[in-house]
Design a protein around this motif. Structure first.
Motif, mmCIF file in Angstrom:
data_model
loop_
_atom_site.group_PDB
_atom_site.id
_atom_site.type_symbol
_atom_site.label_atom_id
_atom_site.label_comp_id
_atom_site.label_asym_id
_atom_site.label_seq_id
_atom_site.Cartn_x
_atom_site.Cartn_y
_atom_site.Cartn_z
ATOM 1 N N ARG A 70 -2.459 -5.561 -2.949
ATOM 2 C CA ARG A 70 -2.471 -4.397 -3.252
ATOM 3 C C ARG A 70 -2.367 -3.324 -2.362
ATOM 4 N NH1 ARG A 70 -7.400 -2.962 -5.722
ATOM 5 N NH2 ARG A 70 -8.666 -4.265 -4.302
ATOM 6 N N GLY A 71 -2.154 -1.966 -2.437
ATOM 7 C CA GLY A 71 -2.112 -1.018 -1.622
ATOM 8 C C GLY A 71 -1.977 0.394 -2.019
ATOM 9 N N THR A 72 -2.003 1.207 -1.162
ATOM 10 C CA THR A 72 -1.850 2.614 -1.175
ATOM 11 C C THR A 72 -1.594 3.428 0.030
ATOM 12 O OG1 THR A 72 -2.373 4.498 -2.730
ATOM 13 C CG2 THR A 72 -4.347 3.548 -1.347
ATOM 14 N N SER A 73 -0.930 4.444 -0.242
ATOM 15 C CA SER A 73 -0.692 5.305 0.959
ATOM 16 C C SER A 73 -1.339 6.913 0.575
ATOM 17 C CB SER A 73 0.611 5.376 1.279
ATOM 18 O OG SER A 73 0.866 6.475 2.178
ATOM 19 N N GLU A 74 -1.394 7.721 1.524
ATOM 20 C CA GLU A 74 -1.747 8.982 1.067
ATOM 21 C C GLU A 74 -0.314 9.601 0.939
ATOM 22 O OE1 GLU A 74 -5.169 9.928 3.984
ATOM 23 O OE2 GLU A 74 -3.041 10.227 4.919
ATOM 24 N N ALA A 75 1.003 9.286 1.400
ATOM 25 C CA ALA A 75 2.029 10.142 1.045
ATOM 26 C C ALA A 75 2.789 9.307 -0.109
ATOM 27 C CB ALA A 75 3.040 9.508 2.606
ATOM 28 N N ARG A 76 3.019 10.329 -0.965
ATOM 29 C CA ARG A 76 3.604 9.751 -2.326
ATOM 30 C C ARG A 76 4.789 9.170 -2.213
ATOM 31 N NH1 ARG A 76 5.206 13.252 -7.592
ATOM 32 N NH2 ARG A 76 4.624 11.702 -9.043
ATOM 33 N N LEU A 77 5.776 9.567 -1.522
ATOM 34 C CA LEU A 77 7.094 8.457 -1.415
ATOM 35 C C LEU A 77 6.701 7.192 -0.827
ATOM 36 C CD1 LEU A 77 10.180 8.764 -1.863
ATOM 37 C CD2 LEU A 77 10.425 9.428 0.422
ATOM 38 N N LEU A 78 6.124 7.225 0.225
ATOM 39 C CA LEU A 78 5.381 5.873 0.846
ATOM 40 C C LEU A 78 5.042 4.973 -0.330
ATOM 41 C CD1 LEU A 78 5.792 4.525 3.498
ATOM 42 C CD2 LEU A 78 3.771 5.226 4.087
ATOM 43 N N ARG A 79 4.035 5.702 -1.237
ATOM 44 C CA ARG A 79 3.418 4.821 -2.313
ATOM 45 C C ARG A 79 4.517 4.240 -3.151
ATOM 46 N NH1 ARG A 79 -0.199 9.058 -2.806
ATOM 47 N NH2 ARG A 79 0.819 10.007 -4.612
ATOM 48 N N GLY A 80 5.541 4.830 -3.426
ATOM 49 C CA GLY A 80 6.595 4.395 -4.139
ATOM 50 C C GLY A 80 7.449 3.330 -3.494
ATOM 51 N N LEU A 81 7.628 3.403 -2.155
ATOM 52 C CA LEU A 81 8.303 2.239 -1.535
ATOM 53 C C LEU A 81 7.479 0.992 -1.433
ATOM 54 C CD1 LEU A 81 9.761 4.273 1.478
ATOM 55 C CD2 LEU A 81 11.262 3.417 -0.510
ATOM 56 N N LEU A 82 6.064 1.499 -1.327
ATOM 57 C CA LEU A 82 5.235 0.380 -1.249
ATOM 58 C C LEU A 82 5.082 -0.485 -2.723
ATOM 59 C CD1 LEU A 82 2.910 -1.329 -0.040
ATOM 60 C CD2 LEU A 82 1.201 0.408 -0.674
ATOM 61 N N ALA A 83 5.208 0.379 -3.509
ATOM 62 C CA ALA A 83 5.092 -0.044 -5.075
ATOM 63 C C ALA A 83 6.315 -1.232 -5.467
ATOM 64 C CB ALA A 83 4.941 0.820 -6.174
ATOM 65 N N VAL A 84 7.514 -0.775 -4.810
ATOM 66 C CA VAL A 84 8.407 -1.513 -5.308
ATOM 67 C C VAL A 84 8.705 -2.539 -4.245
ATOM 68 C CG1 VAL A 84 9.937 0.075 -6.351
ATOM 69 C CG2 VAL A 84 10.224 -0.308 -3.823
ATOM 70 N N LEU A 85 7.758 -2.685 -2.934
ATOM 71 C CA LEU A 85 7.707 -3.969 -2.299
ATOM 72 C C LEU A 85 6.842 -4.878 -2.751
ATOM 73 C CD1 LEU A 85 8.336 -5.310 0.628
ATOM 74 C CD2 LEU A 85 6.762 -3.908 1.605
ATOM 75 N N LEU A 86 5.851 -4.232 -3.389
ATOM 76 C CA LEU A 86 4.816 -5.279 -3.815
ATOM 77 C C LEU A 86 5.169 -5.893 -5.010
ATOM 78 C CD1 LEU A 86 1.575 -3.107 -3.672
ATOM 79 C CD2 LEU A 86 2.066 -4.985 -2.212
ATOM 80 N N LEU A 87 6.298 -5.331 -5.694
ATOM 81 C CA LEU A 87 6.783 -5.887 -7.123
ATOM 82 C C LEU A 87 7.805 -7.140 -6.556
ATOM 83 C CD1 LEU A 87 8.202 -2.833 -9.076
ATOM 84 C CD2 LEU A 87 6.404 -4.514 -9.728
ATOM 85 N N ARG A 88 8.141 -7.071 -5.316
ATOM 86 C CA ARG A 88 9.220 -8.285 -4.833
ATOM 87 C C ARG A 88 8.082 -9.229 -4.111
ATOM 88 N NH1 ARG A 88 11.402 -11.979 -4.669
ATOM 89 N NH2 ARG A 88 13.169 -12.381 -3.410
ATOM 90 N N ALA A 89 7.171 -8.615 -3.324
ATOM 91 C CA ALA A 89 6.390 -9.799 -2.692
ATOM 92 C C ALA A 89 5.125 -10.407 -3.568
ATOM 93 C CB ALA A 89 5.702 -8.998 -1.595
#
Length: 137
Positions: A70-89
């Motif tokens: 699980r994770g999050t970021s202050e930056a909206r675009l980075l949150r999106g990149l993290l979300a799709v990385l989490l989906l894969r990992a």
């Protein structure tokens, strides 16, 4: 490499159907908005990923022999990149995390060319942190 989860397959189909960067960017924001929120007690320095320009927190836990992050970021675009990385990992074993090629994953999503070097480095830092958590768990 491991098969894609149902969630990762769904994301891949959505991104492949997107016509151009603007639609993909919108999809990223939407996926980022779906991240499970972190509590204030989870947003601590120990959970910060070093190597990201913006603050990004990551937590991981084993579930049997698979990992969930699980994770999050202050930056909206980075949150999106993290979300799709989490989906894969998420749901991978530690050994599968070691072999995960995120450049290939972001390429399949059609996001590679739009990733700035600093964002790509940040996502690589997140994957490295995932691998560290999985190898110590």
């Amino acid at each position: 490499m491991s098969e894609l989860s149902i969630a990762a397959t769904g994301a891949l189909q959505s991104f492949q159907q997107a016509a151009g960067w603007e639609q993909r960017a919108r999809l990223l924001m939407q996926w980022g908005d779906r991240l499970e929120p972190l509590s204030d007690t989870e947003r601590i320095d120990d959970n910060l990923v070093t190597g990201c320009d913006s603050k990004l927190w990551l937590l991981g836990e084993p579930r049997g022999d698979h990992w969930h992050f699980r994770g999050t970021s202050e930056a909206r675009l980075l949150r999106g990149l993290l979300a799709v990385l989490l989906l894969r990992a998420n749901g991978l074993r530690a050994s599968e995390l070691q072999r995960l090629d995120i450049a290939d994953w972001f390429g399949q999503l059609g996001l590679s060319r739009q990733l700035s070097p600093s964002r790509a480095n940040g996502m690589n830092a997140v994957l490295q942190r995932m691998r560290e958590l999985a190898s110590s768990g």
